[in-house]
Design a protein around this motif. Sequence first.
Motif, PDB file in Angstrom:
ATOM      1  N   GLN A  96       0.849  -1.175   0.000  1.00 48.46           N
ATOM      2  CA  GLN A  96       0.000   0.000   0.000  1.00 48.46           C
ATOM      3  C   GLN A  96       0.890   1.231   0.000  1.00 48.46           C
ATOM      4  O   GLN A  96       1.882   1.274   0.711  1.00 48.46           O
ATOM      5  CB  GLN A  96      -0.829  -0.009   1.266  1.00 48.46           C
ATOM      6  CG  GLN A  96      -2.003   0.884   1.233  1.00 48.46           C
ATOM      7  CD  GLN A  96      -2.878   0.611   2.445  1.00 48.46           C
ATOM      8  OE1 GLN A  96      -2.382   0.250   3.492  1.00 48.46           O
ATOM      9  NE2 GLN A  96      -4.160   0.778   2.288  1.00 48.46           N
ATOM     10  N   ASP A  97       0.554   2.211  -0.797  1.00 49.12           N
ATOM     11  CA  ASP A  97       1.380   3.400  -0.720  1.00 49.12           C
ATOM     12  C   ASP A  97       0.561   4.656  -0.495  1.00 49.12           C
ATOM     13  O   ASP A  97       0.885   5.722  -0.960  1.00 49.12           O
ATOM     14  CB  ASP A  97       2.269   3.548  -1.967  1.00 49.12           C
ATOM     15  CG  ASP A  97       1.446   3.471  -3.229  1.00 49.12           C
ATOM     16  OD1 ASP A  97       0.214   3.479  -3.136  1.00 49.12           O
ATOM     17  OD2 ASP A  97       2.039   3.394  -4.300  1.00 49.12           O
ATOM     18  N   ILE A  98      -0.497   4.484   0.222  1.00 45.50           N
ATOM     19  CA  ILE A  98      -1.205   5.688   0.653  1.00 45.50           C
ATOM     20  C   ILE A  98      -1.186   5.725   2.171  1.00 45.50           C
ATOM     21  O   ILE A  98      -1.099   4.700   2.822  1.00 45.50           O
ATOM     22  CB  ILE A  98      -2.669   5.706   0.179  1.00 45.50           C
ATOM     23  CG1 ILE A  98      -3.343   4.368   0.465  1.00 45.50           C
ATOM     24  CG2 ILE A  98      -2.750   6.006  -1.299  1.00 45.50           C
ATOM     25  CD1 ILE A  98      -4.826   4.387   0.263  1.00 45.50           C
ATOM     26  N   ILE A  99      -1.267   6.892   2.706  1.00 44.04           N
ATOM     27  CA  ILE A  99      -1.160   7.040   4.156  1.00 44.04           C
ATOM     28  C   ILE A  99      -2.408   6.486   4.825  1.00 44.04           C
ATOM     29  O   ILE A  99      -3.522   6.826   4.471  1.00 44.04           O
ATOM     30  CB  ILE A  99      -0.998   8.529   4.523  1.00 44.04           C
ATOM     31  CG1 ILE A  99       0.291   9.070   3.884  1.00 44.04           C
ATOM     32  CG2 ILE A  99      -0.942   8.690   6.026  1.00 44.04           C
ATOM     33  CD1 ILE A  99       0.422  10.559   3.994  1.00 44.04           C
ATOM     34  N   ASP A 100      -2.211   5.588   5.754  1.00 43.29           N
ATOM     35  CA  ASP A 100      -3.347   5.059   6.489  1.00 43.29           C
ATOM     36  C   ASP A 100      -2.976   4.963   7.962  1.00 43.29           C
ATOM     37  O   ASP A 100      -2.265   4.046   8.360  1.00 43.29           O
ATOM     38  CB  ASP A 100      -3.708   3.674   5.931  1.00 43.29           C
ATOM     39  CG  ASP A 100      -4.897   3.078   6.643  1.00 43.29           C
ATOM     40  OD1 ASP A 100      -5.272   1.951   6.305  1.00 43.29           O
ATOM     41  OD2 ASP A 100      -5.457   3.748   7.540  1.00 43.29           O
ATOM     42  N   GLN A 107      -3.315   1.675   9.838  1.00 43.86           N
ATOM     43  CA  GLN A 107      -2.472   0.539   9.485  1.00 43.86           C
ATOM     44  C   GLN A 107      -1.442   0.277  10.580  1.00 43.86           C
ATOM     45  O   GLN A 107      -0.795   1.183  11.061  1.00 43.86           O
ATOM     46  CB  GLN A 107      -1.761   0.861   8.166  1.00 43.86           C
ATOM     47  CG  GLN A 107      -1.136  -0.316   7.481  1.00 43.86           C
ATOM     48  CD  GLN A 107      -2.161  -1.180   6.790  1.00 43.86           C
ATOM     49  OE1 GLN A 107      -3.322  -1.219   7.162  1.00 43.86           O
ATOM     50  NE2 GLN A 107      -1.729  -1.901   5.774  1.00 43.86           N
ATOM     51  N   PRO A 108      -1.252  -0.976  10.959  1.00 45.56           N
ATOM     52  CA  PRO A 108      -0.180  -1.275  11.914  1.00 45.56           C
ATOM     53  C   PRO A 108       1.173  -0.970  11.297  1.00 45.56           C
ATOM     54  O   PRO A 108       1.272  -0.786  10.100  1.00 45.56           O
ATOM     55  CB  PRO A 108      -0.333  -2.778  12.180  1.00 45.56           C
ATOM     56  CG  PRO A 108      -1.088  -3.290  11.014  1.00 45.56           C
ATOM     57  CD  PRO A 108      -1.970  -2.191  10.544  1.00 45.56           C
ATOM     58  N   ALA A 109       2.171  -0.959  12.128  1.00 48.46           N
ATOM     59  CA  ALA A 109       3.505  -0.586  11.657  1.00 48.46           C
ATOM     60  C   ALA A 109       3.926  -1.455  10.490  1.00 48.46           C
ATOM     61  O   ALA A 109       3.581  -2.626  10.401  1.00 48.46           O
ATOM     62  CB  ALA A 109       4.509  -0.714  12.796  1.00 48.46           C
ATOM     63  N   TYR A 110       4.677  -0.871   9.626  1.00 45.83           N
ATOM     64  CA  TYR A 110       5.082  -1.575   8.414  1.00 45.83           C
ATOM     65  C   TYR A 110       5.850  -2.856   8.726  1.00 45.83           C
ATOM     66  O   TYR A 110       6.801  -2.869   9.459  1.00 45.83           O
ATOM     67  CB  TYR A 110       5.958  -0.633   7.591  1.00 45.83           C
ATOM     68  CG  TYR A 110       6.580  -1.318   6.406  1.00 45.83           C
ATOM     69  CD1 TYR A 110       7.871  -1.808   6.460  1.00 45.83           C
ATOM     70  CD2 TYR A 110       5.860  -1.485   5.230  1.00 45.83           C
ATOM     71  CE1 TYR A 110       8.439  -2.437   5.383  1.00 45.83           C
ATOM     72  CE2 TYR A 110       6.417  -2.135   4.159  1.00 45.83           C
ATOM     73  CZ  TYR A 110       7.707  -2.608   4.236  1.00 45.83           C
ATOM     74  OH  TYR A 110       8.264  -3.236   3.173  1.00 45.83           O
ATOM     75  N   GLY A 157       9.594   0.643  10.190  1.00 40.52           N
ATOM     76  CA  GLY A 157       8.800   1.187  11.279  1.00 40.52           C
ATOM     77  C   GLY A 157       7.737   2.165  10.830  1.00 40.52           C
ATOM     78  O   GLY A 157       6.827   2.494  11.581  1.00 40.52           O
ATOM     79  N   ALA A 158       7.827   2.650   9.612  1.00 37.55           N
ATOM     80  CA  ALA A 158       6.802   3.594   9.140  1.00 37.55           C
ATOM     81  C   ALA A 158       5.602   2.821   8.604  1.00 37.55           C
ATOM     82  O   ALA A 158       5.768   1.749   8.027  1.00 37.55           O
ATOM     83  CB  ALA A 158       7.376   4.499   8.050  1.00 37.55           C
ATOM     84  N   PRO A 159       4.405   3.350   8.770  1.00 38.28           N
ATOM     85  CA  PRO A 159       3.206   2.612   8.367  1.00 38.28           C
ATOM     86  C   PRO A 159       2.895   2.683   6.884  1.00 38.28           C
ATOM     87  O   PRO A 159       1.943   2.103   6.411  1.00 38.28           O
ATOM     88  CB  PRO A 159       2.096   3.304   9.158  1.00 38.28           C
ATOM     89  CG  PRO A 159       2.591   4.699   9.329  1.00 38.28           C
ATOM     90  CD  PRO A 159       4.084   4.612   9.445  1.00 38.28           C
ATOM     91  N   TYR A 160       3.656   3.367   6.137  1.00 36.67           N
ATOM     92  CA  TYR A 160       3.341   3.486   4.733  1.00 36.67           C
ATOM     93  C   TYR A 160       4.630   3.618   3.949  1.00 36.67           C
ATOM     94  O   TYR A 160       5.698   3.850   4.509  1.00 36.67           O
ATOM     95  CB  TYR A 160       2.466   4.719   4.467  1.00 36.67           C
ATOM     96  CG  TYR A 160       3.073   6.005   4.972  1.00 36.67           C
ATOM     97  CD1 TYR A 160       2.768   6.489   6.238  1.00 36.67           C
ATOM     98  CD2 TYR A 160       3.973   6.736   4.196  1.00 36.67           C
ATOM     99  CE1 TYR A 160       3.331   7.641   6.709  1.00 36.67           C
ATOM    100  CE2 TYR A 160       4.537   7.898   4.681  1.00 36.67           C
ATOM    101  CZ  TYR A 160       4.207   8.355   5.921  1.00 36.67           C
ATOM    102  OH  TYR A 160       4.772   9.507   6.398  1.00 36.67           O
ATOM    103  N   LEU A 161       4.541   3.458   2.664  1.00 41.24           N
ATOM    104  CA  LEU A 161       5.706   3.751   1.856  1.00 41.24           C
ATOM    105  C   LEU A 161       5.334   4.743   0.771  1.00 41.24           C
ATOM    106  O   LEU A 161       4.176   4.957   0.479  1.00 41.24           O
ATOM    107  CB  LEU A 161       6.326   2.472   1.277  1.00 41.24           C
ATOM    108  CG  LEU A 161       5.481   1.525   0.457  1.00 41.24           C
ATOM    109  CD1 LEU A 161       5.333   1.967  -0.967  1.00 41.24           C
ATOM    110  CD2 LEU A 161       6.155   0.159   0.453  1.00 41.24           C
TER     111      LEU A 161
END
Lengths: 584, 232
Positions: A252-256, A259-262, B123-127
Motif C-alpha cells: 500500500q502506498d497511501i497514508i493510512d 495501518q499497523p507498523a510496516y 517502522g513507518a506505516p506506509y511507503l
Amino acid sequence: MSKRLISGADQVLENVLENVLIFLTSRRDRNAVSLVCKSWCRAEAHTRSDLFIGNCYAVAPRRVTDRFKRLRSVYLKGKPRFADFSLMPADWGAHFTPWVYVMAGAYRALEKISLKRMLVTDDDLAVIAKSFKGFKELVLVCCEGFGARGLGVIATECRNLRVLELNEDEVLEDEFDWISCFPSDCTTSLESLCFDCLESPVNFEALEKLVARSPLLKKLRLNRHVSIQQLYRLTSLAPQLTDLGTGAFGLQDIIDPQQPAYQEPDHGHTFAACKSIVCLSGFRDLAHEYLPAIFPICANLTSLNLSYAHVDAQQLKSVIRHCHKLRIFWTLDSICDEGLQAVANACTDLRELRVFPTDPSENAEGPVSETGLLAVSLGCRKLQSILYFCQQMTNAAVIAMSNNCPDLEVFRLCIIGRYRPDWVTGQPMDEGFGAIVKNCKKLTRLAVSGLLTDRAFSYIGQYGKLVRTLSVAFAADGDTGLKYVLEGCTNLQKLEIRDSPFGDSGLQSGLHHFYNMRFVWLSSCRVTKQGCLEVARRLPKLVVEVFRRDEEDGGERGDFVNTLYMYRSLDGPRADAPQFVKIL
Amino acid sequence: MMHLKETELCLGLPGGGEADTLKVNGKRGYSETVDLMLNLQTNDQSSSSTDLKDKKLQTSAKNNKDLIKPPAKAQVVGWPPVRNYRKNVMAQKSNTEEVTEKVVTTPGGSGSAAAFVKVSMDGAPYLRKVDLKLYESYQQLSDALAKMFSSFTMGDYGSQGMIDFMNESKLMDLLNSSEYVPSYEDKDGDWMLVGDVPWQMFVDSCKRLRIMKGSDAIGLAPRAMEKCKNRC
C-alpha cells in the motif's frame, strides 16, 4: 382455469410434457422443442426458467413476459462487441430500464440477472433490489451507468444475495461506502463477490467483517486498492476460497493511520492456508519480489490471469513451471516468446490462452511473435481458444497451429500492424487463416488480421461451416470477400467488420441469411445509403441502423455510410434510438 | 503480378476525422487513403486523386518484403481491439510504475521520462514513491526524504555527496549509530548503501529504496566496499 380451448386429454399430455421438459436445460434444445407445435411451445414456455437474449433489441420486454411466465434467470446482452473499442457513439442505447420495470411486474420469483454491455442505472438496481424478494445473483459485464449507490441498495435489500459480480464495468466513482451496506447482524449467503474493476477504494474494515461472516464465500476478486497485507488478512479469514482476485499484490502506498507498523507481509504462511484456490487473478500493482508467494498454490491452479502485471520471461518461468494443471492463462506479451515457450513446456493441459499487448502502438518492437505461437502449438495440443496480439506473424506458424491444435474452437489473431503480410515470405496471411478454417473442424469463432485478400475469405466461406462469430478489420480487396462469407458460412450469427472495402453488392449477397443472425456490423466500409435502404426494403423485419461515431465531424464520406448495424427484431424498430441513429 | 494495392498502408480510416487525413472530395473508398511516406517519396501533391496508378508504379520497385512503416504513430480509433477498460488500466499503471529494464517495450518506451522508485522506511506505516529524476544530488534526495519521513535523519555525506567507503572507521561510526541510513536495491538485485556511486549512476541503477537503522545496515557495508573497489 385454463383459458385455452383444448381437450382434457391434450391438457394431460401437455402436463406430462412439462414434467419432462423441466429437465431440459440447453437453450438450443429448448428452442428446437418450442418449434414442434403450439402445444409443445406452450409447454416449453411454462417450463423455461433460464432465458438468454443475445440482442436486447431483438424483442420487446412485454413479449418476453407474455410468453415466459416462470423465469428464474435472465441473461441480456446489449451493445455489440465493437462498442468496447469506442466505435459506437455514447448514448446509443441498450438501456436496462424498460426491461427491469416490465420484469418487476411479471416475475416475482426472479433470482438471477446477468447483463452484458448494457446501460444500467442506480435506479434500475434499486428496482431489482425492491422487486425480487428472493434475488440471489447479479452479474454485470462491461456495463456502465451505475455507481456505488446502486450497489449499496442491492447489498442492503437483497438478503439472500449469493453472487455479486462486477466484471470490467465502468462504475461511477461516487465514493459511496457500499460494502458497509451488507447486513451486519448475521452471516451472509455470499458465495461470490467480485469488484476488481472498481476504481475507488472500498472500506477495508467493513470488507474484512463481511468476509468474516460469509462462510460460503468461494470467489473473491478485489480491486487494486487492496494491498497485499490486506489481502493476507482476508485470505486468513476465508481459507475456503477457490477463486481469488488478489487486488494490488503490492504494498500500500497511501497514508493510512489505522495501518499497523510496516512489516514485510508474511507470504509463506498465508497462501499455504488457501489450498483450495484454483483460479487466481489480480496482480493489479504487482511488486515482483512477492510473486514467489503464490508458488505453494500453483500446482492446483486451473486458471491464472497475469494480464494486468508486467511480468517478464524470467519471472514467469519461476511461476509457470509449477502450473501443470493450468487450463486458462491470460498474460501480457511482456513474457516474450521465451515465456510462451515456458508455458508450452509446463502447461500441456492448456485450453485457453490470451496474450495482450503491453504497447498497443503499431510500430512497437513486439516481444511476442510467430516463435511464441509455434511453441504454444507444439506444447499445448489441447488448446481450444486463443487470443494473440503480436506485431508480426508468419503463415507457417499459423498453419502449424492449425495442424497441432485440432480442437481449436476460437482463433483470434490480431497482428497490430495493419495490412502486415507474412514478414518472412511477404505473402498475405491468406494461407494461414485458410488452414485454420480447414483443419480446425470445431471452429466457431474467428478474428482475422494482417494483409488479407479475397482468397482468405473464400477459404472462410468454403470451410468455416461452423463459424458463428467472425471479426474482420482492415482487410481484403473488394466485395467478393463479403460475398464468400455470407454465402458460405451457413451458421454465421455475428458478423463485425470495420475498415474493409465491402460494398453494396457484397451486402446484398447476405439477404437470405440476415434474419438468422444476431447482428451485422459494418463500419467504415463501402456500403452506401442506397444499399442499406435496399436491404431494409427487402427485409422488413430487419432493423437497419445507420449512424456515425461521436468524433466524426467533417470528413464527409459522401454516399458511404459510416456505420451500419442491423439485426432482426420481432417488435419493429426501437423507440429509444437517439437522434444520430437513423433507422431505415 | 502482385496487386500493389495490398501493400498500401493506410494511416487512417476512410472518412475518419483525424488530423492527418487530407481533404478529399466526393466518393472516397479505403483504397484511396494514402500512406504519408509514399507522398513524401513521390512528391505528389494531389492526395485526393482517385487515380493511384502513378503511385503504384513508383512503388512497384519496392520489394514487398519491406514494411512501409507509417512515419508517425497512427491514431486509429479502436485499434488494436483492446477494450477501453484494459487500455485505461494499463495507461494508469505506466504513469506510476517504477522504471524497470525488464519490461520489453519500444526502445525509449513509456516511462523513460520519470524514474519512480518505492521508498520504505522501517517502522513507518506506509511507503512512498519518489521520482529520482527530480533530484540532482544525494543532498536533494536526502532533503526530500527527510520531509517525507519526518523522524528520519540521514547521516552526513561529506563534501562530494559520496560516502567515503575507503575510510572504514568513518563508515563504521555511521552504521553503529542509531540514525537511519538509506539503502537501495540495484540492477543486480543487491542491496547497497546509498551514496556509494556517483549520483547519475545511482539514478540509473536504483530500483528501490529502503531506509533502515544504521545498525541493521552493517551487513551491507562490506559488500558496498567490495563493489566500490571493483568500480574504482
